[in-house]
Design an enzyme around this catalytic site. Structure first.
Site, PDB file in Angstrom:
ATOM      1  N   SER A  41      -7.517  33.642  -3.999  1.00 59.73           N
ATOM      2  CA  SER A  41      -8.960  33.915  -3.993  1.00 59.73           C
ATOM      3  C   SER A  41      -9.389  35.046  -3.073  1.00 59.73           C
ATOM      4  O   SER A  41     -10.389  34.933  -2.356  1.00 59.73           O
ATOM      5  CB  SER A  41      -9.762  32.662  -3.643  1.00 59.73           C
ATOM      6  OG  SER A  41      -9.545  31.700  -4.608  1.00 59.73           O
ATOM      7  N   HIS A  74      -7.457  23.932 -13.107  1.00 63.70           N
ATOM      8  CA  HIS A  74      -8.109  24.155 -14.400  1.00 63.70           C
ATOM      9  C   HIS A  74      -8.971  22.948 -14.775  1.00 63.70           C
ATOM     10  O   HIS A  74      -9.088  22.591 -15.942  1.00 63.70           O
ATOM     11  CB  HIS A  74      -7.085  24.490 -15.501  1.00 63.70           C
ATOM     12  CG  HIS A  74      -6.496  25.861 -15.317  1.00 63.70           C
ATOM     13  ND1 HIS A  74      -7.131  27.003 -15.748  1.00 63.70           N
ATOM     14  CD2 HIS A  74      -5.359  26.276 -14.698  1.00 63.70           C
ATOM     15  CE1 HIS A  74      -6.391  28.068 -15.425  1.00 63.70           C
ATOM     16  NE2 HIS A  74      -5.309  27.649 -14.776  1.00 63.70           N
ATOM     17  N   TYR A 119      -6.828  33.322 -18.894  1.00 65.63           N
ATOM     18  CA  TYR A 119      -7.734  32.348 -18.295  1.00 65.63           C
ATOM     19  C   TYR A 119      -8.885  32.060 -19.274  1.00 65.63           C
ATOM     20  O   TYR A 119      -9.188  30.902 -19.573  1.00 65.63           O
ATOM     21  CB  TYR A 119      -8.279  32.912 -16.976  1.00 65.63           C
ATOM     22  CG  TYR A 119      -9.160  31.962 -16.204  1.00 65.63           C
ATOM     23  CD1 TYR A 119      -8.617  31.076 -15.289  1.00 65.63           C
ATOM     24  CD2 TYR A 119     -10.538  31.946 -16.391  1.00 65.63           C
ATOM     25  CE1 TYR A 119      -9.417  30.205 -14.570  1.00 65.63           C
ATOM     26  CE2 TYR A 119     -11.350  31.080 -15.685  1.00 65.63           C
ATOM     27  CZ  TYR A 119     -10.789  30.212 -14.776  1.00 65.63           C
ATOM     28  OH  TYR A 119     -11.592  29.352 -14.061  1.00 65.63           O
ATOM     29  N   ASP A 149     -13.305  28.367  -6.189  1.00 71.79           N
ATOM     30  CA  ASP A 149     -12.893  29.334  -5.166  1.00 71.79           C
ATOM     31  C   ASP A 149     -14.054  29.679  -4.233  1.00 71.79           C
ATOM     32  O   ASP A 149     -13.900  29.714  -3.007  1.00 71.79           O
ATOM     33  CB  ASP A 149     -12.362  30.620  -5.820  1.00 71.79           C
ATOM     34  CG  ASP A 149     -11.251  30.330  -6.812  1.00 71.79           C
ATOM     35  OD1 ASP A 149     -10.730  29.204  -6.801  1.00 71.79           O
ATOM     36  OD2 ASP A 149     -10.909  31.229  -7.599  1.00 71.79           O
ATOM     37  N   SER A 177     -10.682  37.692  -4.217  1.00 72.10           N
ATOM     38  CA  SER A 177     -11.962  38.167  -4.765  1.00 72.10           C
ATOM     39  C   SER A 177     -13.121  37.267  -4.348  1.00 72.10           C
ATOM     40  O   SER A 177     -14.181  37.761  -3.948  1.00 72.10           O
ATOM     41  CB  SER A 177     -11.901  38.327  -6.269  1.00 72.10           C
ATOM     42  OG  SER A 177     -11.173  37.291  -6.855  1.00 72.10           O
ATOM     43  N   GLY A 223      -4.177  39.625  -5.356  1.00 78.01           N
ATOM     44  CA  GLY A 223      -3.683  39.194  -6.664  1.00 78.01           C
ATOM     45  C   GLY A 223      -2.685  38.045  -6.592  1.00 78.01           C
ATOM     46  O   GLY A 223      -1.893  37.849  -7.505  1.00 78.01           O
ATOM     47  N   SER A 245     -13.374  50.322   2.230  1.00 77.29           N
ATOM     48  CA  SER A 245     -12.357  49.280   2.420  1.00 77.29           C
ATOM     49  C   SER A 245     -11.209  49.845   3.242  1.00 77.29           C
ATOM     50  O   SER A 245     -10.724  50.938   2.960  1.00 77.29           O
ATOM     51  CB  SER A 245     -11.843  48.816   1.059  1.00 77.29           C
ATOM     52  OG  SER A 245     -10.573  48.216   1.220  1.00 77.29           O
TER      53      SER A 245
HETATM   54  C1  GLA Z   1      -9.138  30.381 -10.705  1.00 72.90           C
HETATM   55  C2  GLA Z   1     -10.646  30.194 -10.920  1.00 72.90           C
HETATM   56  C3  GLA Z   1     -11.075  28.787 -10.493  1.00 72.90           C
HETATM   57  C4  GLA Z   1     -10.211  27.715 -11.147  1.00 72.90           C
HETATM   58  C5  GLA Z   1      -8.723  28.039 -10.993  1.00 72.90           C
HETATM   59  C6  GLA Z   1      -7.839  27.104 -11.771  1.00 72.90           C
HETATM   60  O1  GLA Z   1      -8.833  30.348  -9.352  1.00 72.90           O
HETATM   61  O2  GLA Z   1     -11.362  31.149 -10.190  1.00 72.90           O
HETATM   62  O3  GLA Z   1     -12.441  28.601 -10.794  1.00 72.90           O
HETATM   63  O4  GLA Z   1     -10.552  27.544 -12.497  1.00 72.90           O
HETATM   64  O5  GLA Z   1      -8.413  29.364 -11.404  1.00 72.90           O
HETATM   65  O6  GLA Z   1      -7.926  25.816 -11.259  1.00 72.90           O
END
Ligand code: GLA
Length: 389
Positions: A127, A36, A223, A173, A129, A123, A69
């Site tokens: 990452s 974060h 978030y 990400d 996505s 999920g 997919s």
């Molecule tokens: C998600 C977001 C990132 C980052 C993290 C927390 O993965 O996509 O950009 O903010 O949360 O560090």
């Protein structure tokens, strides 16, 4: 599914063509420390994993976009003129958002046949996505000679997610997925996008990713709420120092400015961000000098701050971390990614891995009723083409 099975699936689905077919891969990521902090103008320290999203793709002579997919048995046909329309099926908006960004750059797209296959647990905060976005972006970049470099591809992926999908994520990400290097972590300045690749010399230790398997229900809205709280903290500080991001304040300055943040919750959010940026810089120094014990302690500090000040952990993540830290020789354990469920990452001695998986798994199950999954992280390369056929 292996590559040859994926190729067969593609041919079965779309048949023969005079056009060549391409396979691209983009990895998921695990963040080692710096959570974060990206959207607060700070530092992050992620690495690319060796699992991610595969995309098999081929041009068409018409204007039809065919997407499918393997994972969710999904098929759809969309006309290129409708690319800018968000679809009800959430995942398809990741590739569409990316295609839309290329259109905005003036790239003339033709129809396409696309088949996606992902082996990032869905999920889980690793990452999946971003890996879909970046796999699409490297593919379109090459097929249509768009000439973007890796950093530009990462930024394009982030824009797709912010503007099309509607999640206000930072750059971490997509950057890790596009720019990762095997056996290295990326020390990234999220304002300038200057970065250093730091070799991960873990001397007899492995990074174990543990999945809570808790559904991350409210993750997106929570978030965005944290982002808004950080913006409030900036507003509280601005009369005293003209900053745009919390990342512009160091630990010393924060001690002076902290009392100016009149709201207790907002103050704690800011404290996490400022201390986490400091921990991230120190962690990289420790790794560079081979002090992985200190690196592990900073990982622990990161989790505790995310739990107490930023409040993005929750019972499942805290339990996994608590159980991990009980295993002999474990140097550090923390949540990774956005939080609210998802995964932890732990620094575990190689000879304790089986013990770790058995004991942490069993105790986590007793306490939460959930079954955790464990992966030994292999740090792979960023996105690229695998094959033309
Ligand atoms: C998600 C977001 C990132 C980052 C993290 C927390 O993965 O996509 O950009 O903010 O949360 O560090």
């Amino acid at each position: 599914m292996d590559i040859s099975a994926l190729k067969k699936e593609f041919e079965k689905l779309y048949g023969a063509s005079q056009h060549k077919s391409y396979i691209f891969f983009a990895p998921g990521r695990v963040n080692l420390i710096g959570e974060h902090t990206d959207y607060n103008g700070g530092y992050v320290f992620p690495c690319a994993l060796n699992f991610g999203t595969y995309l098999v793709v081929r041009k068409r002579d018409d204007k039809l976009l065919k997407l499918a997919s393997v994972n969710i048995n999904y098929k759809s046909v969309i006309d290129i003129s409708d690319i800018n329309k968000k679809q009800d099926d959430k995942w398809v908006n990741y590739p569409l958002g990316v295609l839309n960004e290329f259109l905005k750059l003036g790239i003339k797209l033709t129809g396409l046949e696309m088949l996606f296959y992902g082996n990032v647990p869905n999920g889980a905060g690793l990452s999946s996505s971003a890996s879909i976005e970046i796999a699409t972006a490297v593919a379109i970049n090459e097929l249509f000679d768009a000439g973007l470099n890796g950093v530009e591809i990462a930024k394009l992926g982030q824009r797709a997610e912010n503007e099309f999908v509607g999640v206000n994520c930072g750059i971490m990400d997509q950057f890790a997925s596009a720019m990762g290097k095997a056996n290295s972590a990326i020390f990234l300045d999220c304002i300038t996008l200057d970065f250093k690749l730091v070799p991960l010399k873990l001397k007899g230790y492995k990074l174990i990713v543990s999945n809570t398997n808790k559904r991350r229900g409210l993750a997106d809205s929570k978030y965005n709420e944290r982002r808004a709280e950080c913006e409030k903290a900036v507003e509280f500080i601005r009369p005293y120092k003209p900053i745009s991001f919390l990342g512009e304040i160091d630990l010393e300055e924060f001690k002076i400015l902290e009392p100016k943040i009149a709201n207790e919750t907002i103050r704690r959010r800011a404290r996490h961000v400022v201390t986490e940026i400091d921990r991230t810089k120190r962690a990289v120094e420790e790794l560079n000098t081979g002090n992985i014990e200190k690196f592990g302690q900073l990982m622990n500090g990161s989790h505790d701050s995310l739990r107490d000040d930023y409040e993005v952990t929750g019972y499942e993540l805290d339990t996994l971390v608590e159980e991990a830290r009980k295993i002999p020789g474990v140097l550090g354990s923390r949540m990774t990614g956005a939080g609210f469920g998802g995964c932890t990452v732990s620094l575990v001695p190689e000879n304790e891995i089986n013990n770790f998986i058995n004991n942490v798994g069993e105790n986590y199950n007793k306490k939460t009723g959930l079954k955790a999954d464990f992966y030994i992280a292999e740090i792979g390369n960023g996105a690229g083409r695998i094959e033309i056929f």
